[in-house]
Write a protein that holds these residues in place. Structure first.
Motif, PDB file in Angstrom:
ATOM      1  N   ILE A 199      24.600   0.384 -69.715  1.00  0.00           N
ATOM      2  CA  ILE A 199      26.047   0.173 -69.536  1.00  0.00           C
ATOM      3  C   ILE A 199      26.316  -0.252 -68.089  1.00  0.00           C
ATOM      4  CG2 ILE A 199      28.345   1.237 -69.648  1.00  0.00           C
ATOM      5  CD1 ILE A 199      27.085   3.306 -71.613  1.00  0.00           C
ATOM      6  N   ASP A 204      27.735  -7.641 -68.479  1.00  0.00           N
ATOM      7  CA  ASP A 204      28.788  -6.728 -68.920  1.00  0.00           C
ATOM      8  C   ASP A 204      29.175  -5.771 -67.784  1.00  0.00           C
ATOM      9  OD1 ASP A 204      30.494  -5.886 -70.805  1.00  0.00           O
ATOM     10  OD2 ASP A 204      29.011  -4.861 -72.062  1.00  0.00           O
ATOM     11  N   THR A 206      31.797  -4.823 -66.225  1.00  0.00           N
ATOM     12  CA  THR A 206      33.005  -3.986 -66.132  1.00  0.00           C
ATOM     13  C   THR A 206      32.890  -2.734 -67.006  1.00  0.00           C
ATOM     14  OG1 THR A 206      34.023  -5.321 -67.852  1.00  0.00           O
ATOM     15  CG2 THR A 206      34.567  -5.901 -65.578  1.00  0.00           C
ATOM     16  N   SER A 207      31.796  -2.592 -67.752  1.00  0.00           N
ATOM     17  CA  SER A 207      31.620  -1.393 -68.595  1.00  0.00           C
ATOM     18  C   SER A 207      31.214  -0.197 -67.744  1.00  0.00           C
ATOM     19  CB  SER A 207      30.542  -1.636 -69.651  1.00  0.00           C
ATOM     20  OG  SER A 207      30.926  -2.680 -70.484  1.00  0.00           O
ATOM     21  N   ASP A 210      30.963   6.672 -70.190  1.00  0.00           N
ATOM     22  CA  ASP A 210      32.120   7.502 -70.522  1.00  0.00           C
ATOM     23  C   ASP A 210      31.882   8.952 -70.086  1.00  0.00           C
ATOM     24  OD1 ASP A 210      34.500   8.297 -71.546  1.00  0.00           O
ATOM     25  OD2 ASP A 210      33.900   8.177 -73.665  1.00  0.00           O
TER      26      ASP A 210
END
Ligand code: NDP
Length: 283
Positions: A199, A204, A206-207, A210
């Motif tokens: 991630i 990618d 901006t991921s 969480d």
């Protein structure tokens, strides 16, 4: 007499074009005046066996493996180092006479990079986000280096449980699995937090993993394995909360210096490798 013969090493992968390892290894060969070449070779999965025969036929001194060959290569080698066998994957092959030996330097590179933050894993509590190849290598080497507690947080329960069971049955570390659904709150006593997922990896960028960023303790060292971009927003968010951070370039460089030593018998300069990568990544 002149010697026009270069010693050969390299990386086999598919795809492989974006793999930057050539940049740092060739910078280190040049720095030490070694007539060695690092080849970036595209090998399709169905041709891996032939490619390894090629490594033998070309008398190559060693090879790195990247996606998707790290597990598949094992059956084509003559021996596997004990920690690589525990991790269940090989990212570096070295030659011992006519034999090809499988090693895994990813986790060792991560442990070496921790020294830059003056952190020793002995007795530490670590949270590892992810349970894929990078996470397995880091978890195994952290446990072998004396970490006390490992918390593995992963989306897929099967992979996460497999890693935790491995830690609890084969190492002295105490491991726990947390199923990752919703923002995970990092326990306050965490010494080391590692994002070992993909991630945030280019493109990618901006991921963000969480987790509950407000709950991060400033005493936790926050690490990312993502090498590109080196400054992920995960690390930026952690620094906003006062945490010390470590980016993925250290792991990349040190797994490379460890492989370099296995192949050439000589120490490479991590600074030369870092500068070459920084130029390549424009940072
Ligand atoms: P794997 O495919 O083996 O594992 C990927 C991991 O990321 C899995 O745990 C997967 O969870 C998790 N993951 C991916 N996307 C998500 C998502 N959207 N939400 C939650 N979890 C997710 O990859 P690797 O372990 O080989 O590589 C991971 C990263 O490590 C890559 O970015 C790679 O570039 C980096 N790396 C860096 C190195 C370095 O030297 N700095 C060396 C090696 C790798 P699940 O199991 O649920 O699918």
């Amino acid at each position: 007499m002149s010697n026009y013969k270069s010693e050969l090493v390299g990386v086999l992968g598919f795809p492989v074009a974006e793999n930057p390892t050539i940049v740092m290894q060739e910078a280190a060969f040049k720095d030490l005046g070694l007539n060695w070449r690092y080849l970036t070779v595209e090998v399709r999965p169905e041709q891996l066996a032939q490619a390894i025969r090629g490594v033998r036929a070309f008398n190559m001194q060693g090879i790195n493996l990247t996606i998707p060959h790290k597990i598949a290569v094992m059956e084509h080698l003559d021996d596997i180092a004990p920690d690589a066998a525990l991790i269940g994957a090989v990212n570096t092959v070295r030659r011992e006479g006519d034999k090809l030996i499988g090693e895994n330097t990813d986790g060792k590179g991560f442990i070496e990079s921790l020294k830059e933050a003056s952190v020793d894993p002995v007795g530490k509590t670590a949270v590892i986000l992810g349970a894929g190849g990078a996470a397995r290598a880091i978890a195994v080497e952290m446990a072998l280096a004396g970490a006390k507690n490992l918390i593995v947080v992963n989306r897929s329960q099967e992979r996460g449980m497999e890693l935790v069971d491995l830690m609890n049955s084969k190492t002295n570390a105490k491991a726990e699995f947390i199923s990752w659904n919703g923002a995970y709150r990092i326990p306050g006593e965490t010494d080391i937090l590692v994002n070992a997922t993909s991630i945030g990896l280019y493109p990618d960028t901006t991921s963000l993993p969480d987790i509950d960023y407000e709950g991060l303790s400033a005493s936790t060292l926050v690490c990312d394995v993502i090498p590109n971009p080196p400054e992920t927003i995960f690390l930026k968010e952690a620094r906003k909360r006062g945490c010390k951070t470590l980016n993925g370039l250290g792991m990349l460089v040190y797994q490379g210096t460890i492989g370099f030593k296995m192949w050439t018998g000589t120490e490479a300069s991590p600074d030369v490798m870092k500068e070459a990568l920084a130029r390549a990544f424009n940072v």
